[in-house]
Every structure is written in structure tokens, then in C-alpha cells.
Design a protein around this motif. Structure first.
Motif, mmCIF file in Angstrom:
data_model
loop_
_atom_site.group_PDB
_atom_site.id
_atom_site.type_symbol
_atom_site.label_atom_id
_atom_site.label_comp_id
_atom_site.label_asym_id
_atom_site.label_seq_id
_atom_site.Cartn_x
_atom_site.Cartn_y
_atom_site.Cartn_z
ATOM 1 N N GLU A 79 0.814 -1.209 0.000
ATOM 2 C CA GLU A 79 0.000 0.000 0.000
ATOM 3 C C GLU A 79 0.854 1.269 0.000
ATOM 4 O OE1 GLU A 79 -0.317 -1.595 4.330
ATOM 5 O OE2 GLU A 79 -0.134 -2.375 2.302
ATOM 6 N N HIS A 80 2.108 1.177 0.501
ATOM 7 C CA HIS A 80 2.984 2.338 0.480
ATOM 8 C C HIS A 80 3.276 2.784 -0.945
ATOM 9 C CE1 HIS A 80 4.971 1.899 4.731
ATOM 10 N NE2 HIS A 80 3.661 1.980 4.770
ATOM 11 N N LYS A 81 3.259 1.855 -1.857
ATOM 12 C CA LYS A 81 3.749 2.147 -3.193
ATOM 13 C C LYS A 81 2.831 3.069 -3.977
ATOM 14 C CE LYS A 81 6.624 -1.918 -3.110
ATOM 15 N NZ LYS A 81 7.045 -3.185 -3.693
ATOM 16 N N ARG A 82 1.635 3.285 -3.513
ATOM 17 C CA ARG A 82 0.796 4.274 -4.182
ATOM 18 C C ARG A 82 0.934 5.650 -3.536
ATOM 19 N NH1 ARG A 82 -3.122 1.207 -1.278
ATOM 20 N NH2 ARG A 82 -4.305 2.431 0.227
ATOM 21 N N PHE A 83 1.668 5.738 -2.433
ATOM 22 C CA PHE A 83 1.846 7.015 -1.753
ATOM 23 C C PHE A 83 3.178 7.682 -2.092
ATOM 24 C CE2 PHE A 83 -1.015 4.980 1.564
ATOM 25 C CZ PHE A 83 -2.141 5.662 1.155
ATOM 26 N N TRP A 84 4.225 6.917 -2.319
ATOM 27 C CA TRP A 84 5.519 7.498 -2.649
ATOM 28 C C TRP A 84 5.537 7.830 -4.130
ATOM 29 C CZ3 TRP A 84 10.022 4.494 0.181
ATOM 30 C CH2 TRP A 84 9.809 4.561 1.567
ATOM 31 N N LYS A 85 5.835 9.101 -4.453
ATOM 32 C CA LYS A 85 5.750 9.560 -5.834
ATOM 33 C C LYS A 85 7.008 10.318 -6.228
ATOM 34 C CE LYS A 85 2.131 11.926 -4.753
ATOM 35 N NZ LYS A 85 0.972 12.846 -4.796
ATOM 36 N N ASP A 86 7.364 10.223 -7.507
ATOM 37 C CA ASP A 86 8.458 11.008 -8.039
ATOM 38 C C ASP A 86 7.977 12.435 -8.275
ATOM 39 O OD1 ASP A 86 11.026 11.433 -8.881
ATOM 40 O OD2 ASP A 86 10.725 10.646 -10.900
ATOM 41 N N ASN A 87 8.939 13.376 -8.362
ATOM 42 C CA ASN A 87 8.619 14.787 -8.532
ATOM 43 C C ASN A 87 7.665 15.275 -7.432
ATOM 44 O OD1 ASN A 87 6.942 16.953 -10.873
ATOM 45 N ND2 ASN A 87 8.877 17.310 -9.839
ATOM 46 N N ASP A 88 7.995 14.902 -6.200
ATOM 47 C CA ASP A 88 7.145 15.194 -5.048
ATOM 48 C C ASP A 88 8.051 15.487 -3.850
ATOM 49 O OD1 ASP A 88 4.416 15.013 -3.608
ATOM 50 O OD2 ASP A 88 5.662 13.605 -2.481
ATOM 51 N N SER A 89 7.890 16.655 -3.240
ATOM 52 C CA SER A 89 8.796 17.052 -2.164
ATOM 53 C C SER A 89 8.629 16.209 -0.906
ATOM 54 C CB SER A 89 8.598 18.535 -1.826
ATOM 55 O OG SER A 89 9.079 19.338 -2.869
ATOM 56 N N THR A 90 7.472 15.646 -0.695
ATOM 57 C CA THR A 90 7.230 14.875 0.527
ATOM 58 C C THR A 90 7.813 13.476 0.444
ATOM 59 O OG1 THR A 90 5.162 16.116 0.754
ATOM 60 C CG2 THR A 90 5.469 14.218 2.202
ATOM 61 N N THR A 91 7.692 12.824 -0.702
ATOM 62 C CA THR A 91 8.125 11.420 -0.792
ATOM 63 C C THR A 91 9.105 11.138 -1.923
ATOM 64 O OG1 THR A 91 6.213 10.853 -2.190
ATOM 65 C CG2 THR A 91 5.952 10.603 0.201
ATOM 66 N N GLY A 92 9.417 12.132 -2.738
ATOM 67 C CA GLY A 92 10.287 11.888 -3.890
ATOM 68 C C GLY A 92 11.660 11.378 -3.518
ATOM 69 N N MET A 93 12.250 11.906 -2.427
ATOM 70 C CA MET A 93 13.580 11.442 -2.016
ATOM 71 C C MET A 93 13.519 10.046 -1.410
ATOM 72 S SD MET A 93 16.132 13.102 -2.943
ATOM 73 C CE MET A 93 17.205 12.028 -2.016
ATOM 74 N N LEU A 94 12.429 9.729 -0.733
ATOM 75 C CA LEU A 94 12.267 8.360 -0.222
ATOM 76 C C LEU A 94 12.274 7.369 -1.380
ATOM 77 C CD1 LEU A 94 9.426 8.968 2.410
ATOM 78 C CD2 LEU A 94 11.830 8.495 2.904
ATOM 79 N N LEU A 95 11.531 7.701 -2.424
ATOM 80 C CA LEU A 95 11.441 6.812 -3.582
ATOM 81 C C LEU A 95 12.779 6.713 -4.303
ATOM 82 C CD1 LEU A 95 9.557 5.049 -5.287
ATOM 83 C CD2 LEU A 95 9.015 7.080 -6.648
ATOM 84 N N TYR A 96 13.443 7.839 -4.488
ATOM 85 C CA TYR A 96 14.754 7.835 -5.153
ATOM 86 C C TYR A 96 15.738 6.951 -4.398
ATOM 87 C CZ TYR A 96 19.467 9.385 -6.304
ATOM 88 O OH TYR A 96 20.811 9.411 -6.630
ATOM 89 N N ALA A 97 15.812 7.128 -3.080
ATOM 90 C CA ALA A 97 16.750 6.340 -2.277
ATOM 91 C C ALA A 97 16.414 4.856 -2.352
ATOM 92 C CB ALA A 97 16.728 6.821 -0.827
ATOM 93 N N TYR A 98 15.145 4.538 -2.201
ATOM 94 C CA TYR A 98 14.726 3.134 -2.241
ATOM 95 C C TYR A 98 15.092 2.487 -3.571
ATOM 96 C CZ TYR A 98 11.785 -1.018 -2.069
ATOM 97 O OH TYR A 98 11.338 -2.313 -2.093
ATOM 98 N N ASN A 99 14.895 3.202 -4.660
ATOM 99 C CA ASN A 99 15.169 2.647 -5.983
ATOM 100 C C ASN A 99 16.653 2.418 -6.231
ATOM 101 O OD1 ASN A 99 12.482 2.491 -6.745
ATOM 102 N ND2 ASN A 99 12.466 4.505 -7.723
ATOM 103 N N ASN A 100 17.501 2.973 -5.393
ATOM 104 C CA ASN A 100 18.945 2.774 -5.519
ATOM 105 C C ASN A 100 19.501 1.736 -4.551
ATOM 106 O OD1 ASN A 100 20.547 4.809 -7.415
ATOM 107 N ND2 ASN A 100 18.701 5.839 -6.671
#
Length: 291
Positions: A79-100
Motif C-alpha cells: 500500500e505504500h507504493k501508491r503514496f511514494w511519488k516522483d517529482n514530489d517534495s514529501t516522498t520523492g527522495m524516499l522513492l529515489y533512495a529506495y530505488n537505488n
């Protein structure tokens, strides 16, 4: 016995290199890491590669931080995966880090404790944690009543913790809590990387707080090269400012953005924080020393 204690690297491998070189030049090869290894900056894999190299060459102890819990929880909860979004100040860095991150990284984080009593031959044991001995995300604020309460309940006279990104010391009833500050994105350091060296003297530990200048411009150039100002626009602008002056945390800017959102809309629930409130919060915190 001398030990270098690093906390809250947050992906700042350039500052990490500077601090490691400083420590090794002093003949210290014992390291403690207090969690939050990546999270705000570019090329997370470079930080992880350096940590693995240090684990192979030196005696290192690792604690899990709240950032590591983010990655582990994200992997395990669809369910987290629909909340973390790219080009988004709240979750964009979380997603970027996770993808690396790799499976090796996840396994490494998974095996870390959130608290540990460390014992070195001939030295007095002490407790290490990221936030507090109870929760990775609990803040042991310097001099607070809660920090004193935790010290009273501890079975060691010394607790070394991170998470707040502020270097300092709390003494209470002959017990002590030390925070080495953040190596990667410190608060109150004037843009310098911070950590602590512990030296065993008789039946006690003596601390030496360290603050080092490093190439902040190179870190920001990495952010630009990895397009972090697109992945997390206002978050990355806040991070750049934090790297340069160390005055206002990203969490403070986020908190103000949520307050502004709630004032206008009546409610605001993380992670749904529109970019316009981030923009307003950045402007306010740039103009005021209150935040």
C-alpha cells in the motif's frame, strides 16, 4: 581504546570520506555507526559501497536508524507504493533512495539492531542507539526531561545516540547521553560534518566532538547531476540550504508546510502535502529565525 562514532550520514559519501580520513590519520580503526546511512543525497550506492569496504577492513558496529525502517517497511507493504511519488517534495527522495538500494543493502539493514550494549575489553560498557534505546525514531533531545528519564532507566552510565542531528551532551545524576551530531546533514554546525571520538580513560569514557569542513559544493553538484531538484523539488532546496548553513531541518520545513496546508484546507495528512505549501514554508523559514 579510541572509537569514532558516526551518525546520520544520509548519503553524504563526500563528508564520510573526509571524516574517515581524519580518523585513520589519528590511528583509530574502531568505528560505530548509528544509522540513517542514506536518504537525502545523490548516489546512495556510493555511501553503501564505502560502508561495506569499511566493514571488511576495520572493526565496525552498526545500528539501524529510522530511515532503514522506511526502506524495509516500504518493501514489505504494497500500500505504500501508491503514496511514494516522483517529482514530489514529501516522498520523492524516499522513492529515489529506495530505488537505488539492493537486496544486499536490505539484508544488511534487516540484521541491524536498534539498540546494543557494546563491550570492549578492559573498558566500561555503554549503550548505542539511533533515536533512543526504545524506538529508532524517538528523539533524545539534549537536556530534555525525557532524555534524563531514559538515562535514569538505563543499565549503562553512557548512551550514545543520533537522530536529532545536533551535537551535544546531557549529564544527569552521573550518567551521560552523547549525540555526535550528523555527519551528513548536521544542524547547528555551520555546514561542517560532525561526529565524536570516544576515548576510554580508567572506568569512564571521554568524548571529543569533531566538526570538519568538507566540499559542500561537490555534494550539491551531485544533487544536480542526479536531478534531485526534480525528484523532490522543495525538499532538495531545503537540503541544499541545510548543507550550507545547518540552520533549519527538512523536518521543520515539512512541519510548517503541513501547518499551512491545514490552515487553508482544514486538514492535512502526510504524505499529501501540495507543493505550494512547501514553497510557502521554504520562504517563511528563509526569512525567520523562529523555525
Amino acid at each position: 581504546m579510541k572509537i569514532a562514532v558516526f551518525a546520520d550520514i544520509h548519503g553524504n559519501y563526500i563528508a564520510l570520506d573526509k571524516c574517515v580520513d581524519y580518523v585513520l590519520a589519528k590511528g583509530i580503526t574502531e568505528f560505530i555507526f548509528l544509522g540513517d546511512y542514506i536518504g537525502e543525497l545523490a548516489y546512495p550506492q556510493k555511501t553503501m559501497e564505502r560502508i561495506y569496504t569499511m566493514r571488511e577492513k576495520y572493526n565496525c558496529t552498526f545500528i539501524r536508524g529510522n530511515k532503514e525502517d522506511y526502506w524495509l517497511n516500504y518493501r514489505g507493504m504494497e500500500e505504500h507504493k501508491r503514496f511514494w511519488k516522483d517529482n514530489d517534495s514529501t516522498t520523492g527522495m524516499l522513492l529515489y533512495a529506495y530505488n537505488n538500494l539492493t537486496e544486499k543493502d536490505m539484508y544488511f539493514f534487516e540484521k541491524m539492531p536498534i539498540v546494543k550494549k557494546v563491550v570492549y575489553d578492559g573498558c566500561k560498557p555503554f549503550t548505542i542507539c539511533h533515536g533512543s534505546p526504545y524506538y529508532a525514531n524517538e528523539k533524545m533531545i539534549i537536556g530534555s526531561d525525557r532524555t534524563c528519564e531514559i538515562l535514569e532507566a538505563s543499565d549503562t552510565d553512557l548512551i550514545v545516540c543520533g537522530h536529532t542531528h545536533r551535537q551535544g551532551k546531557t549529564e544527569h545524576k552521573r550518567r551521560c547521553a552523547l549525540n555526535p551530531g550528523s555527519l551528513g546533514v548536521p544542524l547547528g554546525s555551520g555546514g561542517k560534518a560532525q561526529f565524536v571520538i570516544l576515548k576510554s580513560i580508567g572506568d569512564s569514557w571521554q568524548e571529543e566532538f569533531i566538526s570538519l569542513e568538507y566540499d559542500v559544493d561537490a555534494v550539491i553538484a551531485d544533487m544536480e547531476a542526479e536531478n534531485l531538484f526534480f525528484h523532490a523539488p522543495s525538499w532538495s532546496r531545503s537540503t541544499e540550504r541545510l548543507l550550507r548553513d545547518g540552520l533549519v531541518s527538512n523536518g521543520t520545513v515539512l512541519g510548517r508546510a503541513m501547518e499551512l496546508c491545514k490552515l487553508e484546507k482544514g486538514e492535512c495528512n502526510w504524505p499529501d502535502v501540495p507543493e505550494k505549501y512547501w514553497e510557502k514554508a521554504l520562504i517563511e523559514t528563509e526569512k525567520s529565525n523562529f523555525f
